[in-house]
Motif scaffolding. Structure first.
Motif, PDB file in Angstrom:
ATOM      1  N   ASP A 176       0.845  -1.197   0.000  1.00 35.70           N
ATOM      2  CA  ASP A 176       0.000   0.000   0.000  1.00 35.70           C
ATOM      3  C   ASP A 176       0.883   1.250   0.000  1.00 35.70           C
ATOM      4  N   MET A 177       1.552   1.444  -1.117  1.00 33.38           N
ATOM      5  CA  MET A 177       2.488   2.551  -1.277  1.00 33.38           C
ATOM      6  C   MET A 177       1.772   3.892  -1.123  1.00 33.38           C
ATOM      7  N   LYS A 178       2.403   4.820  -0.428  1.00 33.72           N
ATOM      8  CA  LYS A 178       1.839   6.151  -0.222  1.00 33.72           C
ATOM      9  C   LYS A 178       1.977   7.005  -1.467  1.00 33.72           C
ATOM     10  N   ALA A 179       3.034   6.779  -2.249  1.00 30.13           N
ATOM     11  CA  ALA A 179       3.296   7.487  -3.503  1.00 30.13           C
ATOM     12  C   ALA A 179       4.226   6.602  -4.326  1.00 30.13           C
ATOM     13  N   PRO A 180       4.221   6.773  -5.642  1.00 29.11           N
ATOM     14  CA  PRO A 180       5.151   5.981  -6.457  1.00 29.11           C
ATOM     15  C   PRO A 180       6.604   6.289  -6.081  1.00 29.11           C
ATOM     16  N   LEU A 181       7.434   5.264  -6.100  1.00 32.93           N
ATOM     17  CA  LEU A 181       8.860   5.448  -5.855  1.00 32.93           C
ATOM     18  C   LEU A 181       9.541   5.797  -7.169  1.00 32.93           C
ATOM     19  N   SER A 182      10.693   6.433  -7.076  1.00 32.16           N
ATOM     20  CA  SER A 182      11.455   6.759  -8.285  1.00 32.16           C
ATOM     21  C   SER A 182      12.849   6.156  -8.183  1.00 32.16           C
ATOM     22  N   GLU A 183      13.412   5.841  -9.337  1.00 33.33           N
ATOM     23  CA  GLU A 183      14.740   5.241  -9.374  1.00 33.33           C
ATOM     24  C   GLU A 183      15.749   6.153  -8.685  1.00 33.33           C
ATOM     25  N   GLY A 184      16.563   5.588  -7.822  1.00 33.30           N
ATOM     26  CA  GLY A 184      17.571   6.353  -7.096  1.00 33.30           C
ATOM     27  C   GLY A 184      17.089   6.914  -5.763  1.00 33.30           C
ATOM     28  N   GLN A 185      15.783   6.924  -5.557  1.00 29.43           N
ATOM     29  CA  GLN A 185      15.236   7.393  -4.282  1.00 29.43           C
ATOM     30  C   GLN A 185      15.747   6.498  -3.158  1.00 29.43           C
ATOM     31  N   VAL A 186      15.902   7.050  -1.980  1.00 31.86           N
ATOM     32  CA  VAL A 186      16.343   6.273  -0.823  1.00 31.86           C
ATOM     33  C   VAL A 186      15.164   6.114   0.140  1.00 31.86           C
ATOM     34  N   VAL A 187      14.901   4.867   0.511  1.00 31.27           N
ATOM     35  CA  VAL A 187      13.836   4.550   1.464  1.00 31.27           C
ATOM     36  C   VAL A 187      14.499   4.083   2.759  1.00 31.27           C
ATOM     37  N   PRO A 188      14.288   4.797   3.865  1.00 35.17           N
ATOM     38  CA  PRO A 188      14.829   4.314   5.138  1.00 35.17           C
ATOM     39  C   PRO A 188      13.956   3.174   5.671  1.00 35.17           C
ATOM     40  N   ILE A 189      14.582   2.037   5.904  1.00 35.48           N
ATOM     41  CA  ILE A 189      13.865   0.880   6.443  1.00 35.48           C
ATOM     42  C   ILE A 189      14.445   0.578   7.817  1.00 35.48           C
ATOM     43  N   THR A 190      13.570   0.497   8.812  1.00 34.19           N
ATOM     44  CA  THR A 190      13.985   0.157  10.167  1.00 34.19           C
ATOM     45  C   THR A 190      13.760  -1.327  10.385  1.00 34.19           C
ATOM     46  N   LEU A 191      14.832  -2.026  10.727  1.00 33.19           N
ATOM     47  CA  LEU A 191      14.775  -3.454  11.015  1.00 33.19           C
ATOM     48  C   LEU A 191      14.777  -3.644  12.523  1.00 33.19           C
ATOM     49  N   THR A 192      13.837  -4.422  13.048  1.00 30.77           N
ATOM     50  CA  THR A 192      13.735  -4.664  14.481  1.00 30.77           C
ATOM     51  C   THR A 192      13.917  -6.152  14.744  1.00 30.77           C
ATOM     52  N   PHE A 193      14.717  -6.451  15.757  1.00 32.92           N
ATOM     53  CA  PHE A 193      15.058  -7.828  16.093  1.00 32.92           C
ATOM     54  C   PHE A 193      14.332  -8.272  17.357  1.00 32.92           C
ATOM     55  N   ASP A 194      14.322  -9.579  17.590  1.00 35.04           N
ATOM     56  CA  ASP A 194      13.547 -10.137  18.700  1.00 35.04           C
ATOM     57  C   ASP A 194      14.034  -9.696  20.067  1.00 35.04           C
ATOM     58  N   ASP A 195      15.250  -9.169  20.169  1.00 37.28           N
ATOM     59  CA  ASP A 195      15.734  -8.673  21.457  1.00 37.28           C
ATOM     60  C   ASP A 195      15.351  -7.209  21.690  1.00 37.28           C
ATOM     61  N   GLY A 196      14.575  -6.639  20.754  1.00 38.57           N
ATOM     62  CA  GLY A 196      14.117  -5.253  20.878  1.00 38.57           C
ATOM     63  C   GLY A 196      15.040  -4.241  20.236  1.00 38.57           C
ATOM     64  N   SER A 197      16.226  -4.657  19.833  1.00 40.04           N
ATOM     65  CA  SER A 197      17.150  -3.714  19.191  1.00 40.04           C
ATOM     66  C   SER A 197      16.720  -3.472  17.744  1.00 40.04           C
ATOM     67  N   SER A 198      17.086  -2.328  17.211  1.00 40.54           N
ATOM     68  CA  SER A 198      16.722  -2.009  15.826  1.00 40.54           C
ATOM     69  C   SER A 198      17.811  -1.177  15.179  1.00 40.54           C
ATOM     70  N   LYS A 199      17.774  -1.173  13.847  1.00 43.39           N
ATOM     71  CA  LYS A 199      18.706  -0.349  13.089  1.00 43.39           C
ATOM     72  C   LYS A 199      18.000   0.139  11.840  1.00 43.39           C
ATOM     73  N   GLN A 200      18.361   1.344  11.419  1.00 47.21           N
ATOM     74  CA  GLN A 200      17.810   1.907  10.197  1.00 47.21           C
ATOM     75  C   GLN A 200      18.811   1.708   9.067  1.00 47.21           C
ATOM     76  N   VAL A 201      18.293   1.287   7.926  1.00 46.42           N
ATOM     77  CA  VAL A 201      19.104   1.075   6.739  1.00 46.42           C
ATOM     78  C   VAL A 201      18.536   1.951   5.633  1.00 46.42           C
ATOM     79  N   ASP A 202      19.384   2.754   4.999  1.00 46.04           N
ATOM     80  CA  ASP A 202      18.957   3.565   3.862  1.00 46.04           C
ATOM     81  C   ASP A 202      19.085   2.709   2.615  1.00 46.04           C
ATOM     82  N   VAL A 203      17.945   2.449   1.961  1.00 42.54           N
ATOM     83  CA  VAL A 203      17.883   1.498   0.861  1.00 42.54           C
ATOM     84  C   VAL A 203      17.511   2.232  -0.432  1.00 42.54           C
ATOM     85  N   LYS A 204      18.342   2.066  -1.440  1.00 42.88           N
ATOM     86  CA  LYS A 204      18.132   2.746  -2.715  1.00 42.88           C
ATOM     87  C   LYS A 204      17.149   1.976  -3.590  1.00 42.88           C
ATOM     88  N   VAL A 205      16.286   2.717  -4.290  1.00 44.27           N
ATOM     89  CA  VAL A 205      15.330   2.140  -5.230  1.00 44.27           C
ATOM     90  C   VAL A 205      16.067   1.896  -6.547  1.00 44.27           C
TER      91      VAL A 205
END
Length: 154
Positions: free
Chosen positions: A110-139
């Motif tokens: 359910d995308m909020k807006a179309p993505l464009s090539e080269g755009q960076v999407v920050p994705i937050t990964l959360t682990f079972d111990d409660g820790s998390s990290k953000q990864v900047d992911v290129k389209v």
């Protein structure tokens, strides 16, 4: 002075409690597949390498580009490949989990807006111990992006 020493000790212990799987898991080669303009979903792919001595479990992902983010895999259902949500993705100690097309992946739904090539999407990964990290992911535009990903029923 004893109170101050106790406070510093407590703070260092609480910091150690938050240093978990997110610190041990290193993300390699992340990308989001560029989807056709009207597509409502796409996938994010990466290699998760666990440098730690304890197994890690990715239990959640989140991003600002879609209204829903799920962990998925593909299954063979009587000869038809279908996507299904999974509760977690295991990343073994000193091992890796490969998130790739046709296998495990992060699904942006359910995308909020179309993505464009080269755009960076920050994705937050959360682990079972409660820790998390953000990864900047290129389209990235892929050859197979001409075919929209089909989101299966759960």
């Amino acid at each position: 002075m004893k109170r101050l020493s106790f406070l510093f000790a407590a703070l260092s212990l609480s910091t150690a409690a938050f240093a978990g799987a997110a610190d041990d898991v290193v993300v390699h080669e992340p990308y989001v597949r560029l989807a056709p303009p009207n597509a409502q979903a796409t996938g994010a792919f990466m290699v998760l390498r666990n440098t730690g001595s304890k197994d890690a479990k990715l239990v959640k992902a989140d991003n600002p580009a879609s209204r829903l983010t799920e962990l998925h895999t593909h299954i063979n259902d009587k000869g038809v490949m279908r996507m299904r949500q999974v509760p977690a993705i295991d990343v073994p100690a000193k091992g890796e989990a490969v998130l790739q097309p046709g296998g495990l992946h992060v699904m942006l739904i359910d995308m909020k807006a179309p993505l464009s090539e080269g755009q960076v999407v920050p994705i937050t990964l959360t682990f079972d111990d409660g820790s998390s990290k953000q990864v900047d992911v290129k389209v990235v535009k892929m050859m197979s992006a001409a075919m929209p990903m089909k989101h299966g029923q759960h």
